[in-house]
Design a protein around this motif. Structure first.
Motif, PDB file in Angstrom:
ATOM      1  N   ILE A   7       0.826  -1.208   0.000  1.00  0.00           N
ATOM      2  CA  ILE A   7       0.000   0.000   0.000  1.00  0.00           C
ATOM      3  C   ILE A   7       0.864   1.265   0.000  1.00  0.00           C
ATOM      4  CG2 ILE A   7      -1.965  -1.153   1.081  1.00  0.00           C
ATOM      5  CD1 ILE A   7      -1.195   0.350   3.713  1.00  0.00           C
TER       6      ILE A   7
ATOM      7  N   ALA B 298       4.007   2.288   1.966  1.00  0.00           N
ATOM      8  CA  ALA B 298       4.548   2.994   3.140  1.00  0.00           C
ATOM      9  C   ALA B 298       5.765   3.832   2.743  1.00  0.00           C
ATOM     10  CB  ALA B 298       4.920   1.998   4.234  1.00  0.00           C
TER      11      ALA B 298
ATOM     12  N   ASP C 294       4.497  -4.557  -7.546  1.00  0.00           N
ATOM     13  CA  ASP C 294       3.846  -5.514  -6.640  1.00  0.00           C
ATOM     14  C   ASP C 294       2.917  -6.392  -7.478  1.00  0.00           C
ATOM     15  OD1 ASP C 294       3.388  -5.383  -3.262  1.00  0.00           O
ATOM     16  OD2 ASP C 294       2.043  -6.661  -4.442  1.00  0.00           O
TER      17      ASP C 294
ATOM     18  N   ASN D 256       4.817 -10.476 -11.161  1.00  0.00           N
ATOM     19  CA  ASN D 256       5.647 -11.260 -10.280  1.00  0.00           C
ATOM     20  C   ASN D 256       7.106 -10.823 -10.485  1.00  0.00           C
ATOM     21  OD1 ASN D 256       7.139 -13.330  -9.079  1.00  0.00           O
ATOM     22  ND2 ASN D 256       5.516 -14.821  -9.495  1.00  0.00           N
ATOM     23  N   LEU D 257       7.798 -10.568  -9.393  1.00  0.00           N
ATOM     24  CA  LEU D 257       9.181 -10.070  -9.513  1.00  0.00           C
ATOM     25  C   LEU D 257      10.211 -11.198  -9.642  1.00  0.00           C
ATOM     26  CD1 LEU D 257       8.882  -7.208  -6.886  1.00  0.00           C
ATOM     27  CD2 LEU D 257       9.509  -6.876  -9.277  1.00  0.00           C
TER      28      LEU D 257
ATOM     29  N   SER E 219      10.824  -4.456   0.288  1.00  0.00           N
ATOM     30  CA  SER E 219      10.108  -4.931   1.464  1.00  0.00           C
ATOM     31  C   SER E 219       9.557  -6.326   1.129  1.00  0.00           C
ATOM     32  CB  SER E 219       8.992  -3.907   1.714  1.00  0.00           C
ATOM     33  OG  SER E 219       8.265  -4.142   2.826  1.00  0.00           O
TER      34      SER E 219
END
Ligand SMILES: C[S@@+](CC[C@H](N)C(=O)[O-])C[C@H]1O[C@@H](n2cnc3c(N)ncnc32)[C@H](O)[C@@H]1O
Length: 300
Positions: A12, A14, A31, A52-53, A70
């Motif tokens: 989201i 941060a 993401d 997808n990374l 993250s």
């Protein structure tokens, strides 16, 4: 000087929340969660790359001064069975380690749970960064250090091509929980637990009385992605004046995490989706503290 950042595993957002105050622009976010990306775009006007990374190509990544990552913490937690490098959810981060040492962005910040420190992945990351010529440091941060009585211990790894020194976190004055959440129990959701669920999970729930919210000794436990399911130690519930139990609302949790009052999740998100996203997010004040230290290095 305005710095450019990439936000990996953006959730989201941060990092995007903390960045502007330090003259940092997020030029791309990544993401695979469509829900997270909708929330991100609604609040920042930037559409994260939804993919997808595991195998993103290095060539597709724009140049940037800062990489923020993250990655999923489940490979390192007891609940996630601590499969570490063998967990397929760790694959994307492994791939990004190879990307970062090839691209060598000047500054990298990685956020994870404290258990990450003793993982094989951390050993591998550390070795890769040192070999690539980075100066690395580790920082443990918790909302309590920023005056918010809530448990959410997190580990941050900072890697820079120039030497850096992190300033000591300021001793922040205590903030009352009552004042942080005041007026933020939005009415679009029914936040009360039904009595059956409350009875069933009574023994494992962490509950605070609404009268205790102004008490400086009251501490909330970490809100996790399993909060709506009332998993053990998944987040504190509130006993209202009438004696019923309710969840903390999404807006209350956003405020506790240090998000600005103007941040909001899309109205059509269900409570389980909101809690899943919030449970994965990061304390904005912790990121802000790290960015302040790093921007001072860049300005020298
Ligand atoms: C720990 S959360 C990070 C949350 C984020 N920092 C925030 O501020 O909300 C991990 C995020 O990584 C995403 N993710 C997990 N595996 C991924 C993968 N292989 N490719 C892309 N995104 C992934 C999840 O959807 C989740 O949003």
């Amino acid at each position: 000087m305005r710095l450019r950042a990439l936000e990996f595993f953006s959730g989201i957002g941060a990092f995007a929340q903390a960045a502007p105050a330090h003259n940092i622009e997020v030029v791309a976010a990544y993401d695979q969660s469509e829900w997270a990306n909708l929330a991100y775009e609604k609040n920042y006007g930037l559409k994260p790359v939804s993919r997808n990374l595991d195998n993103i190509s290095l060539q597709s990544l724009p140049e940037a001064d800062i990489w923020w990552l993250s990655p999923p913490c489940t490979p390192y937690t007891r609940r996630g069975l601590q499969r570490d490098l063998d967990d397929e959810r760790a694959r994307s981060f492994l791939h990004l380690i190879t990307c970062m040492v090839e691209r060598k962005p000047p500054q990298i910040i990685i956020e994870n749970v404290e258990a990450f420190l003793h993982s094989k992945m951390h050993g591998l990351l550390n070795q890769a960064l040192l070999t690539a010529g980075y100066y690395c440091s580790i920082c443990h941060l918790n909302p309590k250090m920023f005056g918010v009585p809530m448990l959410r211990p997190r580990l941050f790894i900072i890697a820079t091509l120039e030497p850096h020194i992190l300033s000591t976190p300021p001793v922040a004055p205590h903030q009352s929980l009552a004042s942080i959440i005041s007026g933020k129990a939005e009415s679009i959701y029914d936040l009360f637990l039904n009595d059956e669920v409350a009875d069933k999970y009574e023994k494992v729930l962490n509950v605070v009385d609404s009268d205790a919210l102004s008490n400086p000794d009251t501490t909330l436990i970490c809100f996790t992605s399993g909060y709506y399911q009332c998993r053990k130690a998944s987040g504190t519930l509130l006993r209202t004046q009438g004696g019923r139990l309710r969840y903390f609302s999404p807006t209350e949790i956003l405020a506790l995490l240090g998000f600005d009052a103007s941040y909001s999740l899309p109205d059509h998100f269900s409570l389980p989706i909101c809690y899943r996203l919030l449970g994965n997010s990061v304390d904005v004040r912790a990121i802000s503290y790290l960015l302040k230290s790093l921007v001072e290095v860049s300005d020298k």
